[in-house]
Design an enzyme around this catalytic site. Structure first.
Site, PDB file in Angstrom:
ATOM      1  N   HIS A 189     -25.843  53.935 -57.549  1.00  0.00           N
ATOM      2  CA  HIS A 189     -26.521  52.696 -57.904  1.00  0.00           C
ATOM      3  C   HIS A 189     -27.968  52.750 -57.406  1.00  0.00           C
ATOM      4  CE1 HIS A 189     -25.864  48.776 -59.849  1.00  0.00           C
ATOM      5  NE2 HIS A 189     -26.977  48.469 -59.220  1.00  0.00           N
ATOM      6  N   HIS A 249     -18.804  53.338 -68.102  1.00  0.00           N
ATOM      7  CA  HIS A 249     -18.366  52.070 -67.503  1.00  0.00           C
ATOM      8  C   HIS A 249     -18.136  51.072 -68.639  1.00  0.00           C
ATOM      9  CE1 HIS A 249     -18.908  49.063 -63.955  1.00  0.00           C
ATOM     10  NE2 HIS A 249     -18.153  48.526 -64.896  1.00  0.00           N
ATOM     11  N   GLU A 251     -15.440  54.163 -64.750  1.00  0.00           N
ATOM     12  CA  GLU A 251     -15.538  53.143 -63.711  1.00  0.00           C
ATOM     13  C   GLU A 251     -15.449  51.764 -64.333  1.00  0.00           C
ATOM     14  OE1 GLU A 251     -19.291  54.088 -61.875  1.00  0.00           O
ATOM     15  OE2 GLU A 251     -20.404  52.801 -63.248  1.00  0.00           O
TER      16      GLU A 251
END
Length: 239
Positions: A190, A43, A70
């Site tokens: 998450h 990310h 991401e």
């Protein structure tokens, strides 16, 4: 079978705290694959406080499983993704100064923008996933944007798991069922960890992929990286 994608951002955070190349992020990515991970997630944020754009370029040709990038599709991120062409891009609406992702997209309000982004990436042959809160209408919105998958933002599940796991997973189950009916693929991520992952997969076994970073890398401090990945795979595959 649900796939485990390891997010290696926290390894890059540790490297960047001291400078130099210790720990070696590229080696860590390859080790994760060697230890059984079925994907690598990164990310990159604009300030490059953990994964750097240069890391993405270095790692991409070495990954032999699945490479998932991401992030918020700002111009520089979009250009990077189109340059390296990962297997999957996950669109996340995080602000440039966000400590971590804290919400999913409103796929209805942002439909025009997300539709353009999905087309941009899919024209490059990249599977496109949209990060959403556990709401069936957001899944439907993602489908209308042209996404291939959604990733459920699982923070509220993790927060409520110890108190009442059935209540905590209920909106995720409803949304996951809607996702399946819409013909989309399903990812999740998450705050998933060794305690709550198994129940999530047991309840929603058609989950295609879980992306786990912070908890997994933290567990590796105690268990070692190889043993930790093994334990996460056990949680996924025992159900």
């Amino acid at each position: 079978m649900t796939r485990l994608s390891v997010n290696i951002n926290k390894i890059a955070t540790l490297r960047n705290a001291r400078g130099g190349n210790v720990p070696d992020v590229t080696k860590a990515a390859l080790d994760c694959e060697r230890f059984g991970a079925e994907g690598i997630t990164v990310h990159p944020r604009p300030d490059e406080r953990h994964i750097r754009y240069s890391d993405v370029r270095t790692i991409r040709p070495l990954i032999t499983t699945e490479f998932n990038i991401e992030g918020n599709p700002i111009g520089s991120f979009t250009a990077l993704v189109c340059e390296v062409v990962p297997d999957q891009v996950t669109l996340v609406p995080d602000a440039h100064d966000a400590i971590t992702s804290n919400a999913g997209w409103d796929t209805i309000r942002n439909r025009a923008f997300l539709t353009r982004m999905c087309k941009t990436f899919k024209d490059r042959g990249i599977r496109t996933s949209i990060f959403i809160d556990p709401k069936p209408e957001m899944a439907e919105g993602a489908m209308l944007c042209g996404a291939d998958r959604v990733e459920l933002y699982t923070a509220s599940y993790a927060e409520g798991y110890e108190k009442d796991r059935e209540a905590a997973i209920e909106p995720f189950l409803r949304t996951a069922e809607a996702v399946r009916e819409l013909g989309l693929g399903l990812n999740a991520g998450h705050d998933l960890n060794l305690d709550n992952l198994g129940y999530f997969i047991d309840t929603i076994p058609w989950t295609d992929e879980v992306s786990i970073g912070h908890a997994l890398i933290s567990d590796a401090l105690y268990l070692g990286l190889e043993k930790t990945i093994e334990e996460y795979l056990v949680r996924i595959r025992k159900f």
